[in-house]
Each structure stands twice: as C-alpha cells, then as structure tokens.
Design an enzyme around this catalytic site. Structure first.
Site, PDB file in Angstrom:
ATOM      1  N   CYS A  53       0.764  -1.090  -0.181  1.00 16.24           N
ATOM      2  CA  CYS A  53       0.059   0.032  -0.123  1.00 16.24           C
ATOM      3  C   CYS A  53       0.781   1.468  -0.069  1.00 16.24           C
ATOM      4  O   CYS A  53       1.983   1.364   0.338  1.00 16.24           O
ATOM      5  CB  CYS A  53      -0.860   0.111   1.296  1.00 16.24           C
ATOM      6  SG  CYS A  53      -2.350  -1.069   1.304  1.00 16.24           S
ATOM      7  N   GLU A  55       0.640   3.991   1.950  1.00 17.11           N
ATOM      8  CA  GLU A  55       1.036   4.482   3.185  1.00 17.11           C
ATOM      9  C   GLU A  55       2.399   3.650   3.582  1.00 17.11           C
ATOM     10  O   GLU A  55       3.497   4.262   4.340  1.00 17.11           O
ATOM     11  CB  GLU A  55      -0.084   4.354   4.348  1.00 17.11           C
ATOM     12  CG  GLU A  55      -1.274   4.885   4.011  1.00 17.11           C
ATOM     13  CD  GLU A  55      -2.272   4.138   3.176  1.00 17.11           C
ATOM     14  OE1 GLU A  55      -1.782   3.341   1.957  1.00 17.11           O
ATOM     15  OE2 GLU A  55      -3.566   4.174   3.385  1.00 17.11           O
ATOM     16  N   CYS A  90      -5.979   1.260   5.322  1.00 14.32           N
ATOM     17  CA  CYS A  90      -6.420  -0.051   5.518  1.00 14.32           C
ATOM     18  C   CYS A  90      -5.885  -0.278   6.892  1.00 14.32           C
ATOM     19  O   CYS A  90      -4.904   0.284   7.624  1.00 14.32           O
ATOM     20  CB  CYS A  90      -6.004  -1.041   4.752  1.00 14.32           C
ATOM     21  SG  CYS A  90      -4.279  -1.424   4.687  1.00 14.32           S
ATOM     22  N   CYS A  93      -1.832  -0.862   7.288  1.00  9.04           N
ATOM     23  CA  CYS A  93      -1.208   0.529   7.307  1.00  9.04           C
ATOM     24  C   CYS A  93      -1.490   1.327   8.773  1.00  9.04           C
ATOM     25  O   CYS A  93      -0.372   1.528   8.971  1.00  9.04           O
ATOM     26  CB  CYS A  93      -1.636   1.443   6.177  1.00  9.04           C
ATOM     27  SG  CYS A  93      -0.908   0.661   4.468  1.00  9.04           S
TER      28      CYS A  93
HETATM   29  N1  THU Z   1      -4.228   0.477  -0.881  1.00  6.57           N
HETATM   30  C1  THU Z   1      -3.339   1.358  -0.432  1.00  6.57           C
HETATM   31  O1  THU Z   1      -2.532   1.695  -1.201  1.00  6.57           O
HETATM   32  N2  THU Z   1      -3.524   1.882   0.892  1.00  6.57           N
HETATM   33  C2  THU Z   1      -4.760   1.512   1.748  1.00  6.57           C
HETATM   34  O2  THU Z   1      -4.703   1.823   2.885  1.00  6.57           O
HETATM   35  C3  THU Z   1      -5.727   0.572   1.258  1.00  6.57           C
HETATM   36  C4  THU Z   1      -5.579  -0.066  -0.071  1.00  6.57           C
HETATM   37  C5  THU Z   1      -4.058  -0.103  -2.368  1.00  6.57           C
HETATM   38  C6  THU Z   1      -3.735  -1.513  -2.138  1.00  6.57           C
HETATM   39  C7  THU Z   1      -4.210  -2.051  -3.629  1.00  6.57           C
HETATM   40  O3  THU Z   1      -3.274  -1.530  -4.630  1.00  6.57           O
HETATM   41  C8  THU Z   1      -5.469  -0.920  -4.051  1.00  6.57           C
HETATM   42  O4  THU Z   1      -5.434   0.140  -3.172  1.00  6.57           O
HETATM   43  C9  THU Z   1      -6.657  -1.583  -3.889  1.00  6.57           C
HETATM   44  O5  THU Z   1      -7.095  -2.269  -2.896  1.00  6.57           O
END
Ligand code: THU
Length: 126
Positions: A53, A55, A90, A93
């Site tokens: 992710c 973050e 999420c 993170c």
């Molecule tokens: N994702 C993030 O980069 N940060 C988060 O806190 C939640 C999800 C990304 C992971 C994936 O590449 C996309 O969002 C869809 O889930």
C-alpha cells in the site's frame, strides 16, 4: 507545510501508482518531524498479497532513510482520478503507522484531518 499542501503531494504520488490489477491509485505523503516529506504509492503484484500500500511504501522509505519521527500523513486514493473523496487507510497500514507514531499522528484525508488514535483506537503491541 499546510494540510492542503501535504494532501497535494499525496495526490501527486498517486500518479506513480502501479495498480494494473485494481486500477485504484493511492498516494501518501508522510511529513517527518524534521520537515522532510516521504511520499509513496501502491505497488501491486500479480501475486496479489504481495501488493504494498501507498502508506506503507512511504513509511518504509522514511524508516530506511533513518527517519522515525512523524507529524502527519496525507492519503489520496481514487479509481477515477477524483481524489476529493476520503480514502481511509487499511488496518494493516494503520498498524504499521502505530509502530512509529503515537495516537496523535494527524491523518489527512481530502477535506478532513483525523488522528491515528481515532482510526485505530486499539493497536497490537508486543
Ligand atoms: N491500498 C493502499 O494503497 N492503501 C490502503 O490503505 C488501502 C488499499 C491499495 C492496495 C491496492 O493496490 C489498491 O489500493 C486496491 O486495494
């Protein structure tokens, strides 16, 4: 640096997102206590769970550069290019942020600032 400026850096970082599987771009901009800003984006993988992710990319960049004290993080996410909707980080993170940041860390999501403690009231601790 203002919240708006930090959020704009997160939107810019989302421009580097590698999200060929979800088409959902996320960018993060992590403001260190010393004023440095570490940005990150989501980096997906054909083996889906290996995706990182935005973050966590930003946190790992900062910590690997020797920086461990933070004041705020801005997160921008969109599947359409409209980053005005809040994209909540999420749980994974939030947990990673809680390893290095106290509950007072400011989390800037589009038009609103939260604290880490509001978004993750109970983190895991050893
Ligand atoms: N994702 C993030 O980069 N940060 C988060 O806190 C939640 C999800 C990304 C992971 C994936 O590449 C996309 O969002 C869809 O889930």
């Amino acid at each position: 640096m203002s919240d708006k400026e930090l959020f704009e850096l997160a939107v810019k970082a989302a421009g580097n997102s590698y999200c060929r599987y979800s088409s959902f771009s996320v960018g993060a901009a992590l403001l260190a206590a010393d004023g440095r800003v570490f940005t990150g984006c989501n980096v997906e993988n054909s083996s889906y769970p290996l995706t990182n992710c935005a973050e966590r990319t930003a946190v790992f960049k900062a910590v690997s550069e020797g920086c461990r004290e933070f004041a705020a993080i801005a997160v921008a996410g969109s599947g359409s290019g409209d980053f005005s909707q809040r994209c909540l980080p999420c749980g994974a993170c939030l947990q990673v942020l809680s390893e290095f940041c106290g509950s007072g860390l400011r989390v800037i999501l589009a038009d609103r600032a939260y604290t880490l403690g509001e978004l993750l009231p109970y983190n895991f601790r050893l």
